[in-house]
Each structure stands twice: as C-alpha cells, then as structure tokens.
Design an enzyme around this catalytic site. Structure first.
Site, PDB file in Angstrom:
ATOM      1  N   PRO A   8       2.900 -11.677   4.677  1.00 55.99           N
ATOM      2  CA  PRO A   8       2.423 -12.709   5.598  1.00 55.99           C
ATOM      3  C   PRO A   8       0.907 -12.919   5.619  1.00 55.99           C
ATOM      4  O   PRO A   8       0.145 -11.962   5.526  1.00 55.99           O
ATOM      5  CB  PRO A   8       2.909 -12.220   6.970  1.00 55.99           C
ATOM      6  CG  PRO A   8       3.285 -10.796   6.791  1.00 55.99           C
ATOM      7  CD  PRO A   8       3.670 -10.629   5.353  1.00 55.99           C
ATOM      8  N   ASN A   9       0.562 -14.172   5.707  1.00 56.01           N
ATOM      9  CA  ASN A   9      -0.821 -14.657   5.851  1.00 56.01           C
ATOM     10  C   ASN A   9      -1.638 -14.607   4.561  1.00 56.01           C
ATOM     11  O   ASN A   9      -2.762 -15.094   4.524  1.00 56.01           O
ATOM     12  CB  ASN A   9      -1.568 -13.899   6.972  1.00 56.01           C
ATOM     13  CG  ASN A   9      -0.843 -14.004   8.300  1.00 56.01           C
ATOM     14  OD1 ASN A   9      -0.539 -15.114   8.747  1.00 56.01           O
ATOM     15  ND2 ASN A   9      -0.523 -12.888   8.913  1.00 56.01           N
ATOM     16  N   ARG A  34      -8.604 -17.397   5.783  1.00 57.00           N
ATOM     17  CA  ARG A  34      -8.566 -16.310   6.783  1.00 57.00           C
ATOM     18  C   ARG A  34      -9.692 -15.281   6.541  1.00 57.00           C
ATOM     19  O   ARG A  34      -9.959 -14.902   5.403  1.00 57.00           O
ATOM     20  CB  ARG A  34      -7.193 -15.607   6.766  1.00 57.00           C
ATOM     21  CG  ARG A  34      -6.983 -14.703   5.570  1.00 57.00           C
ATOM     22  CD  ARG A  34      -5.604 -14.064   5.524  1.00 57.00           C
ATOM     23  NE  ARG A  34      -5.414 -13.030   6.511  1.00 57.00           N
ATOM     24  CZ  ARG A  34      -4.671 -11.937   6.304  1.00 57.00           C
ATOM     25  NH1 ARG A  34      -4.054 -11.746   5.144  1.00 57.00           N
ATOM     26  NH2 ARG A  34      -4.513 -11.049   7.244  1.00 57.00           N
ATOM     27  N   TYR A  36     -11.557 -10.825   3.223  1.00 61.14           N
ATOM     28  CA  TYR A  36     -10.681 -11.128   2.086  1.00 61.14           C
ATOM     29  C   TYR A  36     -11.320 -12.012   1.022  1.00 61.14           C
ATOM     30  O   TYR A  36     -10.701 -12.277  -0.011  1.00 61.14           O
ATOM     31  CB  TYR A  36      -9.381 -11.770   2.592  1.00 61.14           C
ATOM     32  CG  TYR A  36      -8.603 -10.867   3.523  1.00 61.14           C
ATOM     33  CD1 TYR A  36      -8.020  -9.691   3.052  1.00 61.14           C
ATOM     34  CD2 TYR A  36      -8.476 -11.164   4.883  1.00 61.14           C
ATOM     35  CE1 TYR A  36      -7.325  -8.841   3.901  1.00 61.14           C
ATOM     36  CE2 TYR A  36      -7.776 -10.324   5.740  1.00 61.14           C
ATOM     37  CZ  TYR A  36      -7.208  -9.171   5.244  1.00 61.14           C
ATOM     38  OH  TYR A  36      -6.511  -8.324   6.085  1.00 61.14           O
ATOM     39  N   ASN A  78       2.162  -6.379  -1.880  1.00 60.82           N
ATOM     40  CA  ASN A  78       1.171  -6.331  -0.806  1.00 60.82           C
ATOM     41  C   ASN A  78       1.928  -6.774   0.444  1.00 60.82           C
ATOM     42  O   ASN A  78       2.091  -7.970   0.686  1.00 60.82           O
ATOM     43  CB  ASN A  78      -0.007  -7.260  -1.088  1.00 60.82           C
ATOM     44  CG  ASN A  78      -1.065  -7.158   0.005  1.00 60.82           C
ATOM     45  OD1 ASN A  78      -0.801  -6.624   1.085  1.00 60.82           O
ATOM     46  ND2 ASN A  78      -2.259  -7.686  -0.263  1.00 60.82           N
ATOM     47  N   ALA A  83       0.576  -7.182   6.859  1.00 55.49           N
ATOM     48  CA  ALA A  83       0.709  -6.427   8.123  1.00 55.49           C
ATOM     49  C   ALA A  83       2.012  -5.628   8.194  1.00 55.49           C
ATOM     50  O   ALA A  83       2.075  -4.610   8.894  1.00 55.49           O
ATOM     51  CB  ALA A  83       0.596  -7.366   9.315  1.00 55.49           C
ATOM     52  N   HIS A 125       2.293  -1.696   7.890  1.00 54.18           N
ATOM     53  CA  HIS A 125       2.031  -0.723   8.935  1.00 54.18           C
ATOM     54  C   HIS A 125       3.233  -0.431   9.835  1.00 54.18           C
ATOM     55  O   HIS A 125       3.182   0.497  10.615  1.00 54.18           O
ATOM     56  CB  HIS A 125       0.819  -1.192   9.759  1.00 54.18           C
ATOM     57  CG  HIS A 125      -0.320  -1.658   8.883  1.00 54.18           C
ATOM     58  ND1 HIS A 125      -0.937  -0.823   7.982  1.00 54.18           N
ATOM     59  CD2 HIS A 125      -0.906  -2.876   8.724  1.00 54.18           C
ATOM     60  CE1 HIS A 125      -1.876  -1.503   7.324  1.00 54.18           C
ATOM     61  NE2 HIS A 125      -1.872  -2.754   7.755  1.00 54.18           N
ATOM     62  N   ASP A 179      12.968   0.703   3.446  1.00 54.33           N
ATOM     63  CA  ASP A 179      14.361   0.983   3.068  1.00 54.33           C
ATOM     64  C   ASP A 179      14.804   0.111   1.896  1.00 54.33           C
ATOM     65  O   ASP A 179      15.545   0.572   1.020  1.00 54.33           O
ATOM     66  CB  ASP A 179      15.298   0.750   4.261  1.00 54.33           C
ATOM     67  CG  ASP A 179      15.243   1.897   5.265  1.00 54.33           C
ATOM     68  OD1 ASP A 179      14.645   2.946   4.939  1.00 54.33           O
ATOM     69  OD2 ASP A 179      15.785   1.739   6.378  1.00 54.33           O
ATOM     70  N   GLU A 197       1.913  -0.352  -4.407  1.00 51.68           N
ATOM     71  CA  GLU A 197       1.452  -1.040  -3.196  1.00 51.68           C
ATOM     72  C   GLU A 197      -0.017  -1.428  -3.395  1.00 51.68           C
ATOM     73  O   GLU A 197      -0.826  -0.602  -3.821  1.00 51.68           O
ATOM     74  CB  GLU A 197       1.598  -0.083  -2.008  1.00 51.68           C
ATOM     75  CG  GLU A 197       1.132  -0.661  -0.683  1.00 51.68           C
ATOM     76  CD  GLU A 197       1.243   0.365   0.448  1.00 51.68           C
ATOM     77  OE1 GLU A 197       2.059   1.315   0.356  1.00 51.68           O
ATOM     78  OE2 GLU A 197       0.491   0.227   1.422  1.00 51.68           O
ATOM     79  N   HIS A 213      -3.488  -3.467  -1.662  1.00 51.79           N
ATOM     80  CA  HIS A 213      -4.186  -4.136  -0.566  1.00 51.79           C
ATOM     81  C   HIS A 213      -5.528  -4.637  -1.057  1.00 51.79           C
ATOM     82  O   HIS A 213      -6.244  -3.906  -1.757  1.00 51.79           O
ATOM     83  CB  HIS A 213      -4.400  -3.174   0.617  1.00 51.79           C
ATOM     84  CG  HIS A 213      -3.111  -2.684   1.167  1.00 51.79           C
ATOM     85  ND1 HIS A 213      -2.306  -3.480   1.947  1.00 51.79           N
ATOM     86  CD2 HIS A 213      -2.445  -1.523   0.993  1.00 51.79           C
ATOM     87  CE1 HIS A 213      -1.209  -2.813   2.235  1.00 51.79           C
ATOM     88  NE2 HIS A 213      -1.264  -1.631   1.667  1.00 51.79           N
ATOM     89  N   SER A 219      -8.120  -5.385   0.869  1.00 55.63           N
ATOM     90  CA  SER A 219      -9.165  -4.681   1.622  1.00 55.63           C
ATOM     91  C   SER A 219      -8.879  -3.181   1.609  1.00 55.63           C
ATOM     92  O   SER A 219      -7.774  -2.758   1.263  1.00 55.63           O
ATOM     93  CB  SER A 219      -9.195  -5.201   3.060  1.00 55.63           C
ATOM     94  OG  SER A 219      -7.980  -4.877   3.727  1.00 55.63           O
ATOM     95  N   ARG A 278     -10.817   0.249   8.060  1.00 56.04           N
ATOM     96  CA  ARG A 278     -10.667  -0.808   9.069  1.00 56.04           C
ATOM     97  C   ARG A 278     -10.090  -0.234  10.368  1.00 56.04           C
ATOM     98  O   ARG A 278     -10.250   0.947  10.637  1.00 56.04           O
ATOM     99  CB  ARG A 278      -9.808  -1.942   8.480  1.00 56.04           C
ATOM    100  CG  ARG A 278     -10.460  -2.555   7.230  1.00 56.04           C
ATOM    101  CD  ARG A 278      -9.631  -3.681   6.654  1.00 56.04           C
ATOM    102  NE  ARG A 278      -9.482  -4.775   7.614  1.00 56.04           N
ATOM    103  CZ  ARG A 278      -8.598  -5.764   7.486  1.00 56.04           C
ATOM    104  NH1 ARG A 278      -7.790  -5.796   6.432  1.00 56.04           N
ATOM    105  NH2 ARG A 278      -8.507  -6.720   8.397  1.00 56.04           N
ATOM    106  N   ARG A 302      -4.360   0.205  10.753  1.00 56.63           N
ATOM    107  CA  ARG A 302      -4.190  -0.115   9.322  1.00 56.63           C
ATOM    108  C   ARG A 302      -4.255   1.129   8.439  1.00 56.63           C
ATOM    109  O   ARG A 302      -3.980   1.079   7.247  1.00 56.63           O
ATOM    110  CB  ARG A 302      -5.267  -1.105   8.861  1.00 56.63           C
ATOM    111  CG  ARG A 302      -5.157  -2.458   9.528  1.00 56.63           C
ATOM    112  CD  ARG A 302      -6.129  -3.454   8.928  1.00 56.63           C
ATOM    113  NE  ARG A 302      -6.453  -4.496   9.883  1.00 56.63           N
ATOM    114  CZ  ARG A 302      -5.721  -5.599  10.055  1.00 56.63           C
ATOM    115  NH1 ARG A 302      -4.666  -5.828   9.329  1.00 56.63           N
ATOM    116  NH2 ARG A 302      -6.075  -6.491  10.959  1.00 56.63           N
TER     117      ARG A 302
HETATM  118  C1  DQA Z   1      -3.804  -6.411   3.664  1.00 57.56           C
HETATM  119  C2  DQA Z   1      -4.220  -5.399   4.742  1.00 57.56           C
HETATM  120  C3  DQA Z   1      -3.305  -5.500   5.947  1.00 57.56           C
HETATM  121  O1  DQA Z   1      -3.711  -4.562   6.944  1.00 57.56           O
HETATM  122  C4  DQA Z   1      -3.370  -6.887   6.542  1.00 57.56           C
HETATM  123  O2  DQA Z   1      -2.469  -6.999   7.625  1.00 57.56           O
HETATM  124  C5  DQA Z   1      -3.173  -7.971   5.545  1.00 57.56           C
HETATM  125  C6  DQA Z   1      -3.730  -7.819   4.203  1.00 57.56           C
HETATM  126  C7  DQA Z   1      -4.791  -6.423   2.478  1.00 57.56           C
HETATM  127  O3  DQA Z   1      -4.418  -6.956   1.430  1.00 57.56           O
HETATM  128  O4  DQA Z   1      -5.920  -5.927   2.590  1.00 57.56           O
HETATM  129  O5  DQA Z   1      -2.629  -9.024   5.866  1.00 57.56           O
HETATM  130  O6  DQA Z   1      -2.537  -6.015   3.161  1.00 57.56           O
END
Ligand code: DQA
Length: 141
Positions: A9-10, A17, A22, A73, A76, A79, A86, A97, A99, A101, A106, A110
């Site tokens: 998401p996002n 954003r 980012y 990735n 959110a 977390h 699962d 995995e 990320h 950032s 942070r 996170r």
């Molecule tokens: C993220 C880090 C997460 O904590 C955050 O909620 C994101 C992006 C990252 O790519 O740094 O949406 O996964």
C-alpha cells in the site's frame, strides 16, 4: 527464472508521498528500474502493486508453481500482517523483503517486521537499489 515483485500500500504514490523519505521518483520509474535490472540479469519479472491485503495474498498464492522467487515490499503491512506472513510460508518460495527507507532508523513501530521470518533476507534503506540487490540475491540463491 521468473520472479514476482509485489509492492504494498501507498507505494503507487511514490514521487508524491513523503518525498524527504522516499524520494521524488514515481512508481512508474521504480517499475522501469526493476525491469531494466531484470533484463541485465536475464530474469523474467512480473511487477504487482496493491493497496489491499487480500489482493497481495492472492498474488502470493498465484506464485505457487509459477515463480522461482518473490521480492516483496509489504509497506505498512510489514509491521502487522500475519496473513501475509502465513501466505509466504504457505507457498514456500524463496522471498526477499525490500524497503526503500531504513525501517530501523524511523519510528519504533517500523523497527519490527513480522514478514522477515518467511524471507531468506531483508534489504532496507537503499532506495530503488534494494530491488536490484534483491534480484541479484535471488538469482544467486
Ligand atoms: C516501506 C517502509 C514502511 O514502514 C512503510 O509503511 C512503507 C514503505 C519502505 O519501503 O521503506 O509504506 O516499506
């Protein structure tokens, strides 16, 4: 070799954003970057993004018998989504995995990934480059 890249998401709002965290490159440019790197490594890549937990889970299920690796990735969901954890454990496909950032530099919430136990490794804090490192590590795995 086929790798499915799943973005949560996002991440579709990259470039809009929280640019200080980012960066100003948009989601399209992330996808292009991943495709370029996959081409260099001679890896087939499918990129998927969703803001919906169930769609991410369905995509993980679809990787079963269909992909040699997953790069995720979970944004959110990292977390707190035991359902994504699962799903990854269910399909048992090598997963990295990523990320953008550094989640350890942070807010405290996170600092914890509930997804990491289902992954061969985690890359955090290197921006777009993290996806390149993930592709390289799956190719080598
Ligand atoms: C993220 C880090 C997460 O904590 C955050 O909620 C994101 C992006 C990252 O790519 O740094 O949406 O996964």
């Amino acid at each position: 070799m086929k790798i499915i890249v799943i973005n949560g998401p996002n991440l579709n709002l990259l470039g809009i954003r929280e640019k200080d965290i980012y960066g100003s490159n948009n989601y399209e440019s992330l996808c292009r970057f991943i495709e370029e790197q996959a081409k260099i490594l001679d890896v087939q890549v499918e990129i998927f993004q969703s803001n919906i937990e169930g769609e991410i889970i369905n995509k993980i299920h679809s990787a079963y018998g269909n992909a040699d690796g997953i790069i995720i990735n979970p944004a959110a969901y990292t977390h707190y989504s035991y359902a994504i954890l699962d799903a990854l454990k269910s399909v048992n496909i090598k997963t990295v995995e990523v990320h953008l950032s550094n989640i350890y530099a942070r807010e405290e919430f996170r600092n914890k990934s509930v997804i990491a136990p289902a992954c061969i490794g985690q890359i955090s804090g290197f921006g777009f480059l993290g996806y390149k490192f993930a592709l390289e590590s799956l190719k080598a795995a």
